[in-house]
Structures are given as C-alpha cells and as structure tokens.
Design an enzyme around this catalytic site. Structure first.
Site, PDB file in Angstrom:
ATOM      1  N   HIS A 265       0.957  -1.015  -0.137  1.00  0.00           N
ATOM      2  CA  HIS A 265       0.010  -0.048   0.103  1.00  0.00           C
ATOM      3  C   HIS A 265       0.701   1.378  -0.131  1.00  0.00           C
ATOM      4  CE1 HIS A 265      -2.822   2.829   2.352  1.00  0.00           C
ATOM      5  NE2 HIS A 265      -3.301   2.589   1.223  1.00  0.00           N
ATOM      6  N   ARG A 266       0.670   2.073  -1.094  1.00  0.00           N
ATOM      7  CA  ARG A 266       1.485   3.281  -1.405  1.00  0.00           C
ATOM      8  C   ARG A 266       3.138   2.720  -1.358  1.00  0.00           C
ATOM      9  NH1 ARG A 266      -0.902   6.990   3.188  1.00  0.00           N
ATOM     10  NH2 ARG A 266      -3.323   6.475   2.941  1.00  0.00           N
TER      11      ARG A 266
ATOM     12  N   GLU B 160       0.508  -0.353  -4.838  1.00  0.00           N
ATOM     13  CA  GLU B 160      -0.344   0.560  -4.902  1.00  0.00           C
ATOM     14  C   GLU B 160       0.227   1.991  -4.839  1.00  0.00           C
ATOM     15  OE1 GLU B 160      -3.903   2.779  -3.300  1.00  0.00           O
ATOM     16  OE2 GLU B 160      -1.769   2.751  -2.349  1.00  0.00           O
TER      17      GLU B 160
ATOM     18  N   ASP C  52      -1.015   6.232  -5.425  1.00  0.00           N
ATOM     19  CA  ASP C  52      -2.219   7.407  -5.753  1.00  0.00           C
ATOM     20  C   ASP C  52      -1.654   8.267  -6.796  1.00  0.00           C
ATOM     21  OD1 ASP C  52      -3.806   6.622  -3.440  1.00  0.00           O
ATOM     22  OD2 ASP C  52      -2.081   6.623  -2.492  1.00  0.00           O
TER      23      ASP C  52
ATOM     24  N   HIS D  34      -0.106  10.840  -2.357  1.00  0.00           N
ATOM     25  CA  HIS D  34      -1.738  10.300  -1.674  1.00  0.00           C
ATOM     26  C   HIS D  34      -2.417  11.713  -1.413  1.00  0.00           C
ATOM     27  CE1 HIS D  34      -4.571   9.432   1.490  1.00  0.00           C
ATOM     28  NE2 HIS D  34      -4.528   8.208   0.880  1.00  0.00           N
TER      29      HIS D  34
ATOM     30  N   GLU E  53      -4.463   3.937  -8.125  1.00  0.00           N
ATOM     31  CA  GLU E  53      -5.443   4.573  -7.481  1.00  0.00           C
ATOM     32  C   GLU E  53      -5.840   6.166  -8.310  1.00  0.00           C
ATOM     33  OE1 GLU E  53      -6.420   4.897  -3.453  1.00  0.00           O
ATOM     34  OE2 GLU E  53      -7.979   6.318  -3.764  1.00  0.00           O
TER      35      GLU E  53
ATOM     36  N   LYS F 102      -6.610   9.631  -7.442  1.00  0.00           N
ATOM     37  CA  LYS F 102      -6.818  10.069  -6.161  1.00  0.00           C
ATOM     38  C   LYS F 102      -7.728  11.415  -6.189  1.00  0.00           C
ATOM     39  CE  LYS F 102      -6.150   9.054  -2.389  1.00  0.00           C
ATOM     40  NZ  LYS F 102      -7.182   8.261  -1.412  1.00  0.00           N
TER      41      LYS F 102
ATOM     42  N   ASP G 273       0.677  -2.063   4.343  1.00  0.00           N
ATOM     43  CA  ASP G 273       1.787  -1.191   4.592  1.00  0.00           C
ATOM     44  C   ASP G 273       2.869  -2.147   5.109  1.00  0.00           C
ATOM     45  OD1 ASP G 273      -0.047   0.938   4.326  1.00  0.00           O
ATOM     46  OD2 ASP G 273       0.253   1.964   6.218  1.00  0.00           O
TER      47      ASP G 273
HETATM   48  O1  G3P Z   1      -5.730   0.356  -1.582  1.00  0.00           O
HETATM   49  C1  G3P Z   1      -6.801   0.957  -0.620  1.00  0.00           C
HETATM   50  C2  G3P Z   1      -6.253   2.253  -0.176  1.00  0.00           C
HETATM   51  O2  G3P Z   1      -5.257   2.735  -1.135  1.00  0.00           O
HETATM   52  C3  G3P Z   1      -7.679   3.353  -0.109  1.00  0.00           C
HETATM   53  O3  G3P Z   1      -7.179   4.358   0.698  1.00  0.00           O
HETATM   54  O4  G3P Z   1      -6.351   6.504   1.499  1.00  0.00           O
HETATM   55  O5  G3P Z   1      -4.934   4.818   1.451  1.00  0.00           O
HETATM   56  O6  G3P Z   1      -5.774   5.882  -0.744  1.00  0.00           O
HETATM   57  P1  G3P Z   1      -6.218   5.428   0.656  1.00  0.00           P
HETATM   58 CA    CA Z   2      -4.541   4.661  -2.357  1.00  0.00          CA
END
Ligand code: G3P
Ligand code: CA
Length: 273
Positions: free
Chosen positions: A39-40, A66, A68, A81, A140, A142, A265
């Site tokens: 995640h990120r 992942e 944004d 993000h 994603e 964003k 994470d």
């Molecule tokens: O992959 C799920 C997640 O990225 C969504 O929330 O806020 O971390 O972008 P956020």
């Molecule tokens: Ca995200």
C-alpha cells in the site's frame, strides 16, 4: 528431436511464481491465493509513494504496488496520496497548484526519517517504466474530480507502455470516485476496475449489484468487512480486495476471510502467514 532447457526453465519459473503468493488452506487438499498489495509501496518501512518504497515492495516480493495518481498545475501525472503536499513533503500547497518543477524540488522522504531525505515525488510514467514486468501495479485515481480528463491521460500513458491489455492482471485501477471508475471501464474494458468502499451505504446488496455493472473488484475498508459482504460481492461476480493492514492482527483478520487481495503497509505481515 531438438532438446531445449525450456521445460526445466518453465518449472523453475512457475515454482518461484508460486512462492510469491500467500496460500491459505481452504479445506483439505485445497488452497486459495491472496495477493499481497504493498500500500503506497512498502510504506511501513519507507516514505509512502516514493521509489524507495516501491523498490522495497519488489524486494519483499509483494504481488502489487499500490499508488495514488494526481496531476500537477502544468499537467504532469504524479504519485502522491494527499491533495496537498503538506504532510509528506517539506513544502506546502495543493498538488494541483504546483508545477512539476516545483513538486520535483520538494523532499518527499525526510518526514519519514532523515536517511530518506532526497526522495522525490515520482512521475506516473517513471513508475510504469520502472516496474512494468517486475510487479503488478494498482493505480488509484485520487480525487479525480479535481482533475478533469485525468482518466484519458492515465489511459494514454498505459497505452504508451503497452499496459492497456489484461496481461496477467498486471494493472488494476481503483478509486473512491465511482463515476470516474465507470468511465475508466468504458475507456479500458479489459483492465480490472475497483471501487473503494468506506461507507456502509455502499455496502448494501443493491449498491453491490450496481457496482458490478462496471467494477471487477469490490474494495471495502477493513472496518466494513464481513463474510456476508464478501459473499454478496462474489455472488455478483466481483473479486474482493480489503485495506489496510498495519499490524499482524489485522493481517490475520483479513486472511481469515475468503478475499482475493489485501492492501498492507507491511507486506511481510501478509506474506508471512
Ligand atoms: O488500496 C486501498 C487504499 O489505497 C485506499 O485508501 O486513503 O490509502 O488511498 P487510501
Ligand atoms: Ca491509495
């Protein structure tokens, strides 16, 4: 007959592919795999949405990174993000009000630890070029409502890198903005599309049915996840991706559900179990 090393090489490659997914016993003799999504990037260990965090995810053998995507004032697609640079850089202001040159001069690593100083906000295109073929990429969009036309721009870049086909699901696109994802499905019918769910009102049977008209992935927050929700999404033909693991306990909780992917994470919390 011509002998080649193709057979042994294929077996070797398959063996290592199998090592890179988590296998959870389903019932005797049966296993299912759950994709580990950094995640990120491996953001528990390195500053989120930077090259060092994405490299760490590759090193840890996650299945996807992942990230944004947003857009600078002068139209460059960048990876960050928040809609401002305040939290994750040494600058201030909205991403959309800063030029790429201004964004590039910000330190996107120092907030996470002095030794990360010097990390930059990556260009979307740089990430595609660097990780294509090495790891899956979960993109994603964003706050796409702030960036009219960003869907077409993302598609253009994916086409440039020949990532607009559905090869081994190497690309998945998701957003909290459902209108944007509906549009994405029209632009890229072969790419899996996900809807990010953080509100109970989007977890009803009817809303899940509505999402399935264009979404391939139903992506609820861990707070909303129940086995009934998973069953409903699956009965509508969608896969389920839940987020976000930040402790071994939350990894264990998510691994206990019949889901397809976990955003974390800490990739090792998911891969270790
Ligand atoms: O992959 C799920 C997640 O990225 C969504 O929330 O806020 O971390 O972008 P956020
Ligand atoms: Ca995200």
């Amino acid at each position: 007959m011509k002998h080649t090393i193709f057979g042994p090489m294929l077996a070797f490659t398959l063996f290592f592919c199998l090592l890179q997914v988590v296998f959870v016993p389903k019932s005797a003799g049966e296993v299912r795999k759950i994709f580990t999504i950094a995640h990120r990037g491996a953001s528990g260990y390195a500053p989120e949405n930077t090259i060092i965090a994405f490299d760490k995810a590759v090193e840890m053998k996650a299945d996807y990174i992942e990230m944004d995507v947003q857009r600078s004032k002068d139209g460059k697609l960048v990876i960050i993000h928040d809609t401002t640079v305040n939290r994750t850089t040494n600058g201030a202001g909205a991403v959309k009000d800063l030029t790429f040159d201004e964004l590039q001069h910000l330190d996107a690593g120092g907030w996470k630890g002095e030794h990360f100083s010097g990390e930059r906000i990556p260009l979307f295109e740089e990430v595609l070029a660097r990780y294509k073929g090495k790891i899956g990429i979960l993109i994603e969009l964003k706050a796409p409502e702030l960036y009219p036309g960003i869907e077409e721009e993302v598609v253009k870049k994916l086409k440039k890198y020949n990532l607009d086909k559905n090869e081994s699901e190497s690309i998945i696109i998701q957003s909290f903005n459902f209108k944007s994802m509906r549009k994405m499905k029209q632009l890229l019918p072969h790419i899996p599309i996900g809807v990010l769910i953080s509100r109970q009102e989007n977890a009803t049977k009817q809303s899940i049915k509505d999402f399935s008209a264009y979404a391939d992935y139903y992506n609820p927050s861990i707070d909303l996840l129940t086995e009934e929700l998973v069953l409903t999404a699956k009965s509508e033909g969608m896969k389920v991706l839940s987020w976000t693991v930040r402790s071994p306990e939350t990894a264990e909780f998510l691994l206990g559900h019949n889901i397809d992917a976990i955003a974390t994470d800490y990739p090792d919390y998911v891969l270790a179990q």
